[in-house]
Scaffold this motif. Structure first.
Motif, mmCIF file in Angstrom:
data_model
loop_
_atom_site.group_PDB
_atom_site.id
_atom_site.type_symbol
_atom_site.label_atom_id
_atom_site.label_comp_id
_atom_site.label_asym_id
_atom_site.label_seq_id
_atom_site.Cartn_x
_atom_site.Cartn_y
_atom_site.Cartn_z
ATOM 1 N N ILE A 62 0.846 -1.196 0.000
ATOM 2 C CA ILE A 62 0.000 0.000 0.000
ATOM 3 C C ILE A 62 0.878 1.240 0.000
ATOM 4 N N ASP A 63 0.602 2.148 -0.914
ATOM 5 C CA ASP A 63 1.263 3.448 -0.920
ATOM 6 C C ASP A 63 0.490 4.367 0.025
ATOM 7 N N GLY A 64 1.123 4.708 1.161
ATOM 8 C CA GLY A 64 0.454 5.504 2.181
ATOM 9 C C GLY A 64 0.688 6.993 2.063
ATOM 10 N N THR A 65 1.064 7.468 0.893
ATOM 11 C CA THR A 65 1.279 8.906 0.701
ATOM 12 C C THR A 65 0.029 9.687 1.129
ATOM 13 N N GLY A 66 0.237 10.744 1.926
ATOM 14 C CA GLY A 66 -0.881 11.555 2.383
ATOM 15 C C GLY A 66 -1.623 10.965 3.571
ATOM 16 N N HIS A 67 -1.057 9.934 4.189
ATOM 17 C CA HIS A 67 -1.716 9.250 5.289
ATOM 18 C C HIS A 67 -0.843 9.247 6.549
ATOM 19 N N LEU A 68 -1.503 9.030 7.675
ATOM 20 C CA LEU A 68 -0.854 8.787 8.960
ATOM 21 C C LEU A 68 -1.268 7.418 9.461
ATOM 22 N N VAL A 69 -0.286 6.639 9.913
ATOM 23 C CA VAL A 69 -0.579 5.353 10.549
ATOM 24 C C VAL A 69 -0.419 5.511 12.055
ATOM 25 N N THR A 70 -1.419 5.053 12.800
ATOM 26 C CA THR A 70 -1.368 5.022 14.262
ATOM 27 C C THR A 70 -1.782 3.631 14.742
ATOM 28 N N PRO A 71 -1.542 3.340 16.016
ATOM 29 C CA PRO A 71 -2.182 2.140 16.576
ATOM 30 C C PRO A 71 -3.689 2.257 16.468
ATOM 31 N N GLY A 72 -4.373 1.137 16.443
ATOM 32 C CA GLY A 72 -5.827 1.173 16.484
ATOM 33 C C GLY A 72 -6.314 1.828 17.759
ATOM 34 N N LEU A 73 -7.408 2.567 17.666
ATOM 35 C CA LEU A 73 -7.981 3.197 18.852
ATOM 36 C C LEU A 73 -8.629 2.146 19.750
ATOM 37 N N ILE A 74 -8.632 2.431 21.044
ATOM 38 C CA ILE A 74 -9.130 1.481 22.041
ATOM 39 C C ILE A 74 -10.196 2.172 22.885
ATOM 40 N N ASN A 75 -11.412 1.696 22.804
ATOM 41 C CA ASN A 75 -12.527 2.257 23.563
ATOM 42 C C ASN A 75 -12.654 1.510 24.886
ATOM 43 N N THR A 76 -12.607 2.244 25.998
ATOM 44 C CA THR A 76 -12.557 1.581 27.304
ATOM 45 C C THR A 76 -13.878 1.583 28.065
ATOM 46 N N HIS A 77 -14.921 2.193 27.504
ATOM 47 C CA HIS A 77 -16.214 2.171 28.199
ATOM 48 C C HIS A 77 -17.329 2.469 27.211
ATOM 49 N N HIS A 78 -18.345 1.609 27.241
ATOM 50 C CA HIS A 78 -19.476 1.770 26.327
ATOM 51 C C HIS A 78 -20.655 0.987 26.877
#
Length: 466
Positions: A62-78
């Protein structure tokens, strides 16, 4: 220099290159232009520049030009079930809101919960969530296998789940808020929680399902259920979760009923410890914060819900300064109708700047850490998720930041947190896509919407009939 691990050489590899990277590791390492290599379900390497040459079994690049990679978000309460009761009691504080909605919630059944789970979880996953905790505490008699229905619905979406098996045994006749028909017996709640743990909890590396013991709140649960719930969780080796210190009304309730504030009450019942996390924790004094820090008790910060219900502003900067683990939570979608965690990055930053610390309260990178590594701390999974590091699970998000909404913000982390909600080009859970091109990969979004609408209408009819 790229970090690297060596999984099975036969693993299929996915390579993302030419992207910005925010690893959220211990040093907050970032790369303006870098790569991530995923081998099977594991992050194999993360680093600057192009991926290593000569990688075998690369099935996708995958060409990620123009993108940011982060860890997946983690929801702790729902509270997933609330997806089918959104938009109600919109001008109430917490206690009045609960009294208004409990009679409707007490009619929920397994098909309703399955539909609500897919609505709630689907919305979060579309916005970059890869792991979500759900606190489900409403178990009406004759409602079917609610735990099984929720987990089956979640499995179709493809996210990791910590299901906090909640319970209530203090009803109106005992001085609580839930109607009498909406609660379980103390013994029944404990037995059902133990059954959920025995049937569904998977403690292995890379597990898709964790179960936690989660009596609902001091004003809906007996002291006996709190004490025995803690003992059960520790006997079974699972985490503990409940609501705490959410409103001034709760503080008053605890003093009147127990002769002490919420934190002292929790400590007296065995509910402080590094295996515990509390939702909200808005009204905490210095002594309360010190107790959480001393015991390693975690906090799920839910800024939008706290604002929606006029609960107040949690002392997040003070909690972090004391060393308390803090993650982010959407909270139920009856008190946060947007249902998105990525908007909580921005809201956490902005709302906390209204507090005593003003502009020094949080910055973009601290907000991102709350939504990633902080969530992993709170859920007890830092060895697996929460940062982009070799050997961890390949739970990551590729955010598109080259469109109009982010076009003039040079720093990608600032763009993600301060800017409008960023589209998700790709989200992986254990190396498997759950979102591609801003759409859920494994389910039909339109079908989820139709089913949720129908179940919401059915619930409203049943509740109206009494």
């Amino acid at each position: 220099m790229a970090a690297s691990a060596s999984p099975d050489g036969a693993s299929e590899r996915l390579v993302i290159e030419n992207c910005a990277l925010a690893t959220v590791d211990a040093h907050d390492t970032e790369y303006a232009t870098g790569h991530v290599v995923v081998a099977g379900n594991i992050i194999e390497s993360v680093g600057a520049g192009k991926a290593p040459e000569g990688l075998a079994n690369v099935v996708r690049r995958i060409d990620g030009t123009g993108h940011l990679v982060t860890p997946g978000l983690i929801n702790t309460h729902h509270h997933f079930y609330q997806w089918i009761t959104r938009g109600l009691a919109t001008d109430h504080n917490l206690f009045n809101w609960l009294v208004a909605l409990y009679p409707t919630w007490a009619r929920i059944d397994a098909p309703m919960l399955a539909a609500a789970t897919q609505g709630s979880l689907g919305m979060m996953v579309k916005g970059g969530v890869t792991t979500a905790s759900d606190h489900h505490y409403v178990f009406p008699q004759g409602s079917g296998d609610l735990v099984g229905a929720e987990l089956a619905a979640a499995a179709e979406i493809g996210a990791r789940i910590t299901l906090a098996r909640g319970s209530m045994d203090r009803s109106e006749k005992d001085g609580g808020l839930p109607p009498d028909f909406a609660v379980e017996t103390t013994e029944g709640a404990l037995l059902a929680t133990e059954e959920a743990i025995d049937t569904h909890h998977d403690a292995s590396f890379g597990s898709m399902v964790h179960i936690a013991a989660a009596p609902c709140s001091p004003f809906s649960v007996s002291t006996e259920l709190m004490r025995q719930g803690a003992e059960l969780a520790r006997r079974k080796g699972v985490r503990l979760h409940t609501h705490g210190s959410e409103t001034v009304e709760e503080e008053k309730f605890c003093h009147e009923l127990f002769g002490m504030g919420p934190t002292d009450y929790f400590e007296s019942t065995g509910w402080l410890g590094d295996d515990v996390w509390m939702a909200h924790c808005v009204h905490m004094n210095d002594s309360d914060i010190a107790a959480f820090a001393r015991t390693g008790t975690g906090v799920a910060h839910c800024p939008s819900s706290n604002a929606r219900l006029a609960a107040g502003i949690a002392r997040v900067p003070d909690l972090l300064a004391a060393g308390v683990p803090v993650g982010l939570g959407v909270d139920g979608t009856a008190s946060n109708e947007s249902g998105e965690l990525h908007t909580e990055l921005r809201n956490a930053l902005l709302i906390n700047r209204l507090g005593a610390h003003r502009e020094a309260a949080l910055n973009a990178r601290k907000a991102l850490r709350l939504g990633t590594y902080g969530g992993a701390q709170v859920l007890g999974r830092t060895a697996e998720i929460g940062s982009l590091e070799a050997g961890k699970l390949a739970d990551l998000v590729l955010w598109k930041l080259d469109g109009l909404g982010h076009s003039s913000i040079a720093d990608p982390v600032t763009a993600l947190v301060f800017g409008p909600a960023a589209p998700v080009t790709l989200s992986l859970v254990g190396g498997r896509p759950v979102v591609e091109d801003n759409h859920l990969s494994n389910v039909d979004e339109d079908a989820i919407a139709r089913t949720a609408r129908a179940e919401a209408q059915r619930l409203a009819r049943i509740a109206a009939e009494g």
